[in-house]
Every structure is written in C-alpha cells, then in structure tokens.
Design a protein around this motif. Sequence first.
Motif, PDB file in Angstrom:
ATOM      1  N   LEU A  68       2.901  -6.229 -12.354  1.00  0.00           N
ATOM      2  CA  LEU A  68       1.932  -5.243 -11.894  1.00  0.00           C
ATOM      3  C   LEU A  68       1.167  -5.731 -10.671  1.00  0.00           C
ATOM      4  N   ILE A  69       0.705  -6.973 -10.701  1.00  0.00           N
ATOM      5  CA  ILE A  69      -0.062  -7.533  -9.581  1.00  0.00           C
ATOM      6  C   ILE A  69       0.789  -7.583  -8.315  1.00  0.00           C
ATOM      7  N   ILE A  70       2.013  -8.064  -8.440  1.00  0.00           N
ATOM      8  CA  ILE A  70       2.888  -8.177  -7.269  1.00  0.00           C
ATOM      9  C   ILE A  70       3.206  -6.800  -6.696  1.00  0.00           C
ATOM     10  N   LYS A  71       3.480  -5.828  -7.559  1.00  0.00           N
ATOM     11  CA  LYS A  71       3.733  -4.465  -7.074  1.00  0.00           C
ATOM     12  C   LYS A  71       2.532  -3.927  -6.310  1.00  0.00           C
ATOM     13  N   GLN A  72       1.341  -4.156  -6.834  1.00  0.00           N
ATOM     14  CA  GLN A  72       0.132  -3.670  -6.165  1.00  0.00           C
ATOM     15  C   GLN A  72      -0.096  -4.372  -4.830  1.00  0.00           C
ATOM     16  N   LEU A  73       0.164  -5.669  -4.771  1.00  0.00           N
ATOM     17  CA  LEU A  73       0.021  -6.399  -3.508  1.00  0.00           C
ATOM     18  C   LEU A  73       0.985  -5.873  -2.442  1.00  0.00           C
ATOM     19  N   PHE A  74       2.223  -5.632  -2.827  1.00  0.00           N
ATOM     20  CA  PHE A  74       3.198  -5.101  -1.876  1.00  0.00           C
ATOM     21  C   PHE A  74       2.775  -3.716  -1.399  1.00  0.00           C
ATOM     22  N   LYS A  75       2.272  -2.909  -2.308  1.00  0.00           N
ATOM     23  CA  LYS A  75       1.853  -1.560  -1.941  1.00  0.00           C
ATOM     24  C   LYS A  75       0.646  -1.604  -1.009  1.00  0.00           C
ATOM     25  N   LYS A  76      -0.316  -2.425  -1.341  1.00  0.00           N
ATOM     26  CA  LYS A  76      -1.566  -2.462  -0.573  1.00  0.00           C
ATOM     27  C   LYS A  76      -1.408  -3.182   0.767  1.00  0.00           C
ATOM     28  N   VAL A  77      -0.767  -4.320   0.787  1.00  0.00           N
ATOM     29  CA  VAL A  77      -0.697  -5.148   1.997  1.00  0.00           C
ATOM     30  C   VAL A  77       0.481  -4.775   2.888  1.00  0.00           C
ATOM     31  N   LEU A  78       1.641  -4.540   2.306  1.00  0.00           N
ATOM     32  CA  LEU A  78       2.849  -4.285   3.102  1.00  0.00           C
ATOM     33  C   LEU A  78       3.297  -2.829   3.096  1.00  0.00           C
ATOM     34  N   LYS A  79       2.563  -1.991   2.380  1.00  0.00           N
ATOM     35  CA  LYS A  79       2.871  -0.549   2.314  1.00  0.00           C
ATOM     36  C   LYS A  79       4.256  -0.287   1.737  1.00  0.00           C
ATOM     37  N   ILE A  80       4.658  -1.105   0.783  1.00  0.00           N
ATOM     38  CA  ILE A  80       5.950  -0.949   0.120  1.00  0.00           C
ATOM     39  C   ILE A  80       5.715  -0.419  -1.282  1.00  0.00           C
ATOM     40  N   ASP A  81       6.254   0.768  -1.544  1.00  0.00           N
ATOM     41  CA  ASP A  81       6.065   1.396  -2.844  1.00  0.00           C
ATOM     42  C   ASP A  81       7.195   1.096  -3.821  1.00  0.00           C
ATOM     43  N   GLN A  82       8.392   0.905  -3.293  1.00  0.00           N
ATOM     44  CA  GLN A  82       9.558   0.746  -4.145  1.00  0.00           C
ATOM     45  C   GLN A  82       9.939  -0.722  -4.301  1.00  0.00           C
ATOM     46  N   ILE A  83       9.748  -1.218  -5.490  1.00  0.00           N
ATOM     47  CA  ILE A  83      10.170  -2.572  -5.831  1.00  0.00           C
ATOM     48  C   ILE A  83      10.972  -2.472  -7.128  1.00  0.00           C
ATOM     49  N   ALA A  84      12.188  -2.956  -7.093  1.00  0.00           N
ATOM     50  CA  ALA A  84      13.004  -2.985  -8.303  1.00  0.00           C
ATOM     51  C   ALA A  84      12.548  -4.165  -9.148  1.00  0.00           C
ATOM     52  N   ILE A  85      12.527  -3.973 -10.462  1.00  0.00           N
ATOM     53  CA  ILE A  85      12.072  -5.033 -11.355  1.00  0.00           C
ATOM     54  C   ILE A  85      13.120  -5.300 -12.420  1.00  0.00           C
ATOM     55  N   ALA A  86      13.394  -6.580 -12.606  1.00  0.00           N
ATOM     56  CA  ALA A  86      14.253  -7.043 -13.697  1.00  0.00           C
ATOM     57  C   ALA A  86      13.411  -8.029 -14.515  1.00  0.00           C
ATOM     58  N   ASN A  87      13.540  -7.985 -15.808  1.00  0.00           N
ATOM     59  CA  ASN A  87      12.709  -8.816 -16.689  1.00  0.00           C
ATOM     60  C   ASN A  87      13.262 -10.212 -16.930  1.00  0.00           C
ATOM     61  N   ASN A  88      14.475 -10.455 -16.460  1.00  0.00           N
ATOM     62  CA  ASN A  88      15.086 -11.781 -16.609  1.00  0.00           C
ATOM     63  C   ASN A  88      16.292 -11.852 -15.668  1.00  0.00           C
ATOM     64  N   GLY A  89      16.890 -13.022 -15.585  1.00  0.00           N
ATOM     65  CA  GLY A  89      18.009 -13.221 -14.676  1.00  0.00           C
ATOM     66  C   GLY A  89      19.208 -12.340 -14.981  1.00  0.00           C
ATOM     67  N   LYS A  90      19.472 -12.100 -16.246  1.00  0.00           N
ATOM     68  CA  LYS A  90      20.613 -11.262 -16.629  1.00  0.00           C
ATOM     69  C   LYS A  90      20.426  -9.840 -16.111  1.00  0.00           C
ATOM     70  N   GLU A  91      19.231  -9.285 -16.287  1.00  0.00           N
ATOM     71  CA  GLU A  91      18.949  -7.946 -15.770  1.00  0.00           C
ATOM     72  C   GLU A  91      19.021  -7.935 -14.241  1.00  0.00           C
TER      73      GLU A  91
END
Length: 144
Positions: free
Chosen positions: A18-41
Amino acid sequence: MEFKETILLIEDNLIDQLIIKQLFKKVLKIDQIAIANNGKEGLQWINENKSLQSLIILLDIQMPIMNGFEFLDEYDKLNNDLKRETQIYILSSTLDPHEIDLINGNNYIKGFLNKPFPIEEFTNNLNQQLIDYSKTRFTCEKAL
C-alpha cells in the motif's frame, strides 16, 4: 519525469504494498502497479505479460512460498528476450552480509533499496540510467 515502464512489485507485506503504491502515485504519477505476493506469483505474472516492452521489478527478499533469491534463480531460466528490457531492484531491510553479497553478485539486480522504500533514491537511479542510455545511444548513432 514520465515513466513508460511497467512496474511489478513482488512483496508479501500488504502494508508495504500500500505504501509503495501510494508513493508511486503521489511522487511519480503512476497509478498502475502490478503486485505479486511472492516470487512464484511474480513469475506467473511475467509469463502472462510477455509482450511488455519494458519492466521494472521491485523484489522483496524474505517472502513465503518463493523468496526473492529463489525468484532470481527461476528468472535466470526465462527466455533472454523477456529479460532484455527488465530492471530488477531489491527492496529489503536485510542486514545479513551473506544476503547482501548474493544481491551484489547478481547481474540482474540494478540496485538495492532499503525499506522503507526510498522513492527519491529510486527516481534518481532511474534518471541516471536514462541519461547513461541516451549517451550510449547517441555515441552509437554518431559512430554510424
């Protein structure tokens, strides 16, 4: 600065996600970040999105199911075309000298970012890579 790269965050901690997504949105204006919960995903996501032009992976080390080092071992087996335009940054709070040696010795890793996520350091690193790429491209074109 406008980023055209796709960002894949491989991180098991929901708060860090959540924090990283918000930082990307606020600082770099990036809304789309794909998330995987582990290396396999993360590997599954990469295999499902093979047509990407450019990918930045933020990779945690300590995760269940498949940790960051196991991910890197499997990533090494992927087709070189998939890896060509990919940049991997380790995102970790590790102080373990052995883990740091493994990180520093891996050719796929472009940088090590300490948690909490240092958005300014990450942005500066990407800016420098763009400058270096532009210089290399200009030099090659000039040589032709």
